[in-house]
Enzyme design. Structure first.
Site, mmCIF file in Angstrom:
data_model
loop_
_atom_site.group_PDB
_atom_site.id
_atom_site.type_symbol
_atom_site.label_atom_id
_atom_site.label_comp_id
_atom_site.label_asym_id
_atom_site.label_seq_id
_atom_site.Cartn_x
_atom_site.Cartn_y
_atom_site.Cartn_z
ATOM 1 N N CYS A 1 0.749 12.057 8.191
ATOM 2 C CA CYS A 1 1.661 11.685 9.266
ATOM 3 C C CYS A 1 3.099 11.703 8.752
ATOM 4 O O CYS A 1 3.397 11.052 7.743
ATOM 5 C CB CYS A 1 1.326 10.298 9.801
ATOM 6 S SG CYS A 1 2.393 9.797 11.174
ATOM 7 N N GLU B 1 -0.735 -4.021 13.948
ATOM 8 C CA GLU B 1 0.365 -3.369 14.648
ATOM 9 C C GLU B 1 0.369 -3.625 16.147
ATOM 10 O O GLU B 1 1.415 -3.727 16.771
ATOM 11 C CB GLU B 1 0.297 -1.854 14.388
ATOM 12 C CG GLU B 1 1.550 -1.115 14.757
ATOM 13 C CD GLU B 1 1.569 0.288 14.169
ATOM 14 O OE1 GLU B 1 2.555 0.991 14.404
ATOM 15 O OE2 GLU B 1 0.601 0.663 13.489
ATOM 16 N N THR C 1 5.623 10.198 9.646
ATOM 17 C CA THR C 1 6.278 8.886 9.618
ATOM 18 C C THR C 1 6.093 8.192 8.278
ATOM 19 O O THR C 1 6.826 7.265 7.950
ATOM 20 C CB THR C 1 5.742 7.972 10.741
ATOM 21 O OG1 THR C 1 4.363 7.686 10.504
ATOM 22 C CG2 THR C 1 5.895 8.636 12.099
ATOM 23 N N ARG D 1 -5.485 6.020 0.152
ATOM 24 C CA ARG D 1 -4.650 4.858 0.441
ATOM 25 C C ARG D 1 -4.892 3.871 -0.698
ATOM 26 O O ARG D 1 -6.000 3.368 -0.871
ATOM 27 C CB ARG D 1 -5.033 4.226 1.786
ATOM 28 C CG ARG D 1 -4.482 4.969 3.000
ATOM 29 C CD ARG D 1 -3.005 4.641 3.223
ATOM 30 N NE ARG D 1 -2.412 5.444 4.286
ATOM 31 C CZ ARG D 1 -2.291 5.043 5.550
ATOM 32 N NH1 ARG D 1 -2.744 3.848 5.900
ATOM 33 N NH2 ARG D 1 -1.716 5.820 6.445
ATOM 34 N N ARG E 1 5.890 -8.295 12.614
ATOM 35 C CA ARG E 1 4.849 -8.158 13.616
ATOM 36 C C ARG E 1 3.861 -9.297 13.441
ATOM 37 O O ARG E 1 3.917 -10.043 12.464
ATOM 38 C CB ARG E 1 4.155 -6.801 13.525
ATOM 39 C CG ARG E 1 3.340 -6.543 12.277
ATOM 40 C CD ARG E 1 2.856 -5.089 12.260
ATOM 41 N NE ARG E 1 1.810 -4.860 11.277
ATOM 42 C CZ ARG E 1 1.370 -3.665 10.908
ATOM 43 N NH1 ARG E 1 1.904 -2.581 11.447
ATOM 44 N NH2 ARG E 1 0.399 -3.519 10.019
ATOM 45 N N ARG F 1 0.839 -1.195 0.000
ATOM 46 C CA ARG F 1 0.000 0.000 0.000
ATOM 47 C C ARG F 1 0.875 1.246 0.000
ATOM 48 O O ARG F 1 2.004 1.244 0.487
ATOM 49 C CB ARG F 1 -0.947 0.022 1.188
ATOM 50 C CG ARG F 1 -0.291 0.079 2.577
ATOM 51 C CD ARG F 1 -0.022 1.487 3.075
ATOM 52 N NE ARG F 1 0.281 1.516 4.494
ATOM 53 C CZ ARG F 1 0.963 2.476 5.102
ATOM 54 N NH1 ARG F 1 1.451 3.497 4.417
ATOM 55 N NH2 ARG F 1 1.179 2.440 6.407
ATOM 56 N N ARG G 1 4.150 0.503 2.391
ATOM 57 C CA ARG G 1 4.342 -0.652 3.258
ATOM 58 C C ARG G 1 4.103 -1.901 2.415
ATOM 59 O O ARG G 1 2.970 -2.186 2.013
ATOM 60 C CB ARG G 1 3.390 -0.635 4.454
ATOM 61 C CG ARG G 1 3.670 -1.760 5.444
ATOM 62 C CD ARG G 1 2.813 -1.646 6.712
ATOM 63 N NE ARG G 1 3.275 -2.636 7.670
ATOM 64 C CZ ARG G 1 2.857 -3.916 7.692
ATOM 65 N NH1 ARG G 1 1.979 -4.332 6.799
ATOM 66 N NH2 ARG G 1 3.331 -4.753 8.586
ATOM 67 N N GLU H 1 -7.036 8.174 6.828
ATOM 68 C CA GLU H 1 -5.918 8.920 7.409
ATOM 69 C C GLU H 1 -5.214 9.775 6.354
ATOM 70 O O GLU H 1 -4.672 10.834 6.665
ATOM 71 C CB GLU H 1 -4.919 7.963 8.061
ATOM 72 C CG GLU H 1 -3.781 8.687 8.773
ATOM 73 C CD GLU H 1 -2.886 7.746 9.557
ATOM 74 O OE1 GLU H 1 -1.694 8.073 9.731
ATOM 75 O OE2 GLU H 1 -3.364 6.686 9.992
#
Length: 448
Positions: free
Chosen positions: A329, A373, A331, A281, A368, A178, A338, A277
């Site tokens: 964001c 997450e 980050t 996306r 993970r 994504r 990702r 967000e």
């Protein structure tokens, strides 16, 4: 807490699914005890609320735009915001309102002010935010991503540069890649105006009509969504829902659910989340380990969206020479990518999860559990993804993930053999001890 229709099913009525939050770091007894005590406490408080003797905690709400206010109390004392939003910096920037969405510094740092558990604690309300509040964003981004003050970001979606693929023998269940994209001239989710959000949605409604056959599908707006469609999206794990405290305080859930929706193609291998967000996306996924094929579909889909938006509005995606593709964001700056697989690693599991984490760090990967997450780890299936977003191109990150997963599997096979030998040695030792005990027993005792 969540609704009784699963993790992404939303909430209806007054019935909730209440469960323990943690998996690791507590024993089973501790977790069950926490759940028992917690449910009893919730019911006691519920009765007090109904009786009017207890006032429930006020739910979080978005920070309003303010200028020239007093220096805020930053509750996340160890956050990057606390480090870089000093009183001097505050005095210089507190009076600024961005041009695109009228965003202010207090809105940007709302999560660090409201909560005490933030690491970064800052969001951008538009592309202007990164420029107008650069004295905060620049050093914060440099520290988080480990880049220099004069670094430049290079984007590269040329899928022909990918070398090889995940080997066929690697037990990969699925692959997903994504990215986020933002259209210039519109605010980002924390600051976007209602009119701008609806404008982004209209551009996407028209864009998906022009997709090539393999990407063609349907757009489902959250507003007015019927129950059958909603439940199907829940079952497919496609639906995003409201209620996240961070996103609420950051301003991303204002006017919910207007201007938001989900697109997916007929094969359910290509998705777009609109105005979650990020403005967009864009997601490509499928079963198996054909990472290169998933990346090719993603690149094709991004180009189709970009071409349509350009044709209709004359606007481009926000692409910064220093920070790459702009996201709400910091980050996610850079690629916003990702790239992940769900893969079985039984050998590494036996060898030690902490050792797997250290090895992934060396390979620039992030492991993970497959529950997300914060979902913890169960069994020996892991979600392995690229660690970095900024400072590397998309091709480089996908290549790192492919090569890293192949490496982890080769190492996993060795650990499996070692574990098998260890178990065999233990069994042989146990058998010898049993035989020794039997040989030392007196005949009459054995007869008894």
């Amino acid at each position: 807490p969540r609704g009784t229709r699963g993790e992404s099913g939303g909430q209806t009525g007054i019935t909730y699914d209440i469960s323990n939050k943690h998996r690791l770091g507590y024993s089973e007894v501790q977790l069950v005890q926490k759940m028992i005590d917690g449910v009893n406490t919730l019911w006691k408080e519920d009765k007090e609320i109904l009786a009017g003797s207890l006032i429930p905690v006020t739910p979080p709400k978005a920070m309003e735009a303010q200028t020239n206010g007093p220096f805020p109390n930053i509750q996340s004392k160890h956050s990057l915001v606390a480090k870089y939003v000093t009183k001097d910096i505050w005095e210089k920037l507190k009076g600024i309102k961005t041009k695109t969405s009228g965003f202010t510094l207090i809105q940007a740092i709302a999560c660090a002010v409201e909560f005490d558990n933030q690491h970064c604690g800052i969001y951008a309300g538009d592309w202007d935010s990164y420029k107008d509040f650069a004295p905060v964003f620049d050093p914060l981004i440099q520290e988080y991503h480990g880049i220099s003050a004069n670094s430049k970001h290079t984007s590269d979606m040329d899928t022909s540069k990918i070398k090889g693929n995940i080997n066929e023998e690697v037990p990969v269940h699925s692959c997903r890649i994504r990215v986020g994209r933002s259209i210039d001239g519109f605010g980002l989710s924390p600051g976007i105006t209602k009119e701008q959000r609806v404008g982004v949605e209209k551009l996407m409604i028209n864009a998906v009509k022009n997709f090539p056959a393999d990407l063609a599908g349907q757009y489902y707006p959250l507003t007015g969504m019927n129950e059958g469609v909603r439940q199907q999206l829940v079952d497919d794990h496609f639906l995003f829902v409201s209620g996240d405290r961070n996103l609420t305080v950051a301003g991303m859930e204002r006017d919910w659910p207007e201007g938001r929706g989900i697109f997916h193609n007929a094969e359910k291998t290509f998705l777009i989340w609109v105005n979650e967000e990020d403005q967009l996306r864009i997601i490509s996924m499928q079963m198996g380990g054909d990472v290169k094929g998933v990346f090719e579909r993603l690149a094709k889909g991004i180009k189709a969206v970009g071409d349509s938006v350009k044709k209709e509005s004359g606007k481009e995606f926000c692409l910064d020479s220093k920070y790459g593709y702009i996201h709400s964001c910091p980050t996610n700056l850079g690629t916003g990518m990702r790239a992940s697989v769900h893969v079985d690693l039984p050998g590494w599991t036996a060898h030690g999860v902490d050792k797997l984490q250290a090895r992934c760090e060396e390979l620039h990967l992030q492991p993970r559990g497959t529950r997300g997450e914060s979902g913890g780890q169960t069994g020996h299936t892991y979600d392995i993804s690229n660690k970095h977003r900024l400072g590397y191109s998309e091709v480089q990150l996908v290549q790192k993930m492919i090569d890293g997963v192949n490496t982890l599997w080769e190492e996993d096979k060795k650990f499996q053999k070692q574990t098998s030998k260890q178990y065999k040695a233990m069994e042989d030792n146990n058998n010898r001890q049993i035989q020794n005990k039997k040989s030392k027993q007196k005949p009459e005792t054995m007869a008894n």
